[in-house]
Scaffold this active site. Structure first.
Site, PDB file in Angstrom:
ATOM      1  N   HIS A 379      -8.986  48.429  -8.569  1.00 26.53           N
ATOM      2  CA  HIS A 379      -9.874  49.595  -8.514  1.00 26.53           C
ATOM      3  C   HIS A 379     -10.240  49.979  -7.085  1.00 26.53           C
ATOM      4  O   HIS A 379     -10.797  51.053  -6.841  1.00 26.53           O
ATOM      5  CB  HIS A 379     -11.152  49.294  -9.302  1.00 26.53           C
ATOM      6  CG  HIS A 379     -11.752  50.496  -9.959  1.00 26.53           C
ATOM      7  ND1 HIS A 379     -11.425  51.788  -9.611  1.00 26.53           N
ATOM      8  CD2 HIS A 379     -12.683  50.607 -10.947  1.00 26.53           C
ATOM      9  CE1 HIS A 379     -12.111  52.636 -10.344  1.00 26.53           C
ATOM     10  NE2 HIS A 379     -12.891  51.944 -11.174  1.00 26.53           N
ATOM     11  N   ASP A 383      -8.187  54.836  -8.898  1.00 28.80           N
ATOM     12  CA  ASP A 383      -9.341  55.287  -9.664  1.00 28.80           C
ATOM     13  C   ASP A 383      -9.006  55.295 -11.152  1.00 28.80           C
ATOM     14  O   ASP A 383      -7.840  55.318 -11.550  1.00 28.80           O
ATOM     15  CB  ASP A 383      -9.767  56.690  -9.241  1.00 28.80           C
ATOM     16  CG  ASP A 383     -10.281  56.722  -7.799  1.00 28.80           C
ATOM     17  OD1 ASP A 383     -10.821  55.692  -7.352  1.00 28.80           O
ATOM     18  OD2 ASP A 383     -10.121  57.760  -7.140  1.00 28.80           O
TER      19      ASP A 383
END
Length: 408
Positions: A379, A383
């Site tokens: 992450h 995204d």
């Protein structure tokens, strides 16, 4: 005259290996370039050949020992069978069990020396109680494999006729519980270390989707015979998924990237790592420039990887690199999982088993062959929107394989 056999150069940055299996025992005749010992490195098993023809001499190290590059493994004596060492006379009273193996457990007595069996085979022998001397090997050079032992264990033995009935002992059955300690292979140690590092470093998250496999199954059923006849390889599902993944990686470049310090590296090519089974565990060779290959080229490459993984002949260079990984747990029956990233990659796609499930199509409940998809990703770089977009693009290509042909 004895010729020394030493640990060869194993590859870039690899300075040590573990003795996995002795393929030749002292006194065995040896041909030049014939493998005599298998070494386990961080990535693959490497067979060390004899530099000369002769008779196998003494082993300088044992199964499970760590050996550095250049270290002495064994010697090969010059000459033929006459040069073989004289056999040691058998003791008057043979013990009920063979000497303990390298894991500290006692192996069942048999015609095969315990050192001639790989760790996984010895473990299967201990668990099943099968006498390896009665098992016909189907592996390389007639060696016994774990599957051979399990097959023998599942075959009921024919009891030998007895002249007199054996009296039933009055002693109660033993209720003792046994444990076995087996040293982790170098490959398993490396996998454990890398996976834990991935969890500690990456901000890992998994997102899911499902895919209707109807169109791919129909295409495979319709063309599999012609495909195999033309290309000499079976048409599987991985070819479709690799091509679909390559297309999705172009749409979402971050999934194909990696973090290097304070920089992000984007790749304009797709080197796809694919997990395949090997005797020592899962290995992950890389399909180079998979985005430039046809479905047939991908299936040929994967088939070759699978065959050589079982033979232990994959090269270390074939494991290096990779920009994205696909792991197919469905072949083992997995319904859903959260795969772990293979550093320094930033994402891994998990495939799972296909099963019929009710779904709604055009307002009607119908049964379709469905598969869950899982994308684990870092992450820090990717995204949630990009992860979902990637999975949707992959799903669309699998549900409508024409998209793969026209690159849509």
């Amino acid at each position: 005259m004895a010729t020394e056999v030493t640990v060869p150069v194993l590859g870039e940055s690899i300075v040590e290996a573990t003795v996995g299996e002795w393929l030749k025992q002292p006194g065995d005749p040896v041909k030049q370039d014939e493998p005599i010992v298998s070494l386990e490195t961080d990535k693959v098993a490497v067979e060390v050949p004899s530099p000369v023809a002769g008779v196998m001499g003494a082993h300088a190290v044992q199964v499970g020992d760590n050996v550095a590059v250049g270290a002495l493994l064994a010697t090969v004596e010059a000459g033929g069978a006459a040069a073989a060492p004289a056999p040691t006379p058998a003791p008057a009273a043979a013990p009920a069990l063979a000497p303990a193996d390298t894991a500290g457990q006692q192996a069942p007595a048999s015609g095969d020396a315990p050192a001639a069996l790989s760790p996984s085979v010895r473990r299967a022998v201990l668990e099943t109680g099968v006498d390896p001397g009665t098992v016909k090997g189907t592996g390389k050079d007639g060696r016994i494999t774990k599957d051979d032992v399990m097959a023998a264990a599942s075959t009921p033995a024919t009891p030998a006729p007895s002249a007199q009935p054996t009296p039933t002992p009055s002693v109660a059955a033993s209720t003792s519980r046994k444990e076995e300690r087996v040293k982790m292979t170098r490959l398993r140690q490396t996998v454990a270390k890398r996976l834990k590092e991935a969890q500690n470093t990456a901000a890992m998250l998994t997102t899911f989707n499902d895919v209707d496999m109807t169109a791919v199954i129909e295409a495979r059923t319709k063309y599999k015979d012609l495909f195999e006849k033309k290309h000499g390889v079976r048409l599987g599902f991985m070819g479709f998924f690799v091509k679909a993944a390559c297309m999705a990686l172009k749409d979402v470049p971050a999934v194909n990237g990696q973090i290097d310090g304070e920089e992000i590296v984007y790749h304009d090519y797709a080197d796809i790592s694919v997990a395949v089974s090997a005797p020592q565990g899962l290995v992950v060779p890389v399909i180079r420039d998979a985005d430039q290959l046809s479905v047939a080229g991908i299936e040929k490459t994967i088939g070759d990887f699978g065959k050589r993984a079982k033979d232990g002949t994959l090269k270390m260079d074939e494991m290096k690199g990779g920009t994205f990984t696909i792991s197919n747990g469905g072949v083992f029956g997995s319904l859903m999982s959260t795969p772990i990233i293979n550093p320094p990659q930033s994402a891994v796609l998990g495939l799972h088993r296909i099963e019929d499930r009710p779904v709604v199509r055009d307002g009607q409940v119908v049964v379709r062959p469905m598969m869950y998809l899982a994308l684990s990703y870092d992450h820090r770089l990717i995204d949630g929107r990009e992860a979902v977009t990637f999975l949707v693009a992959l799903k669309n290509a699998i549900e409508d394989p024409t998209r793969i042909l026209i690159d849509l």
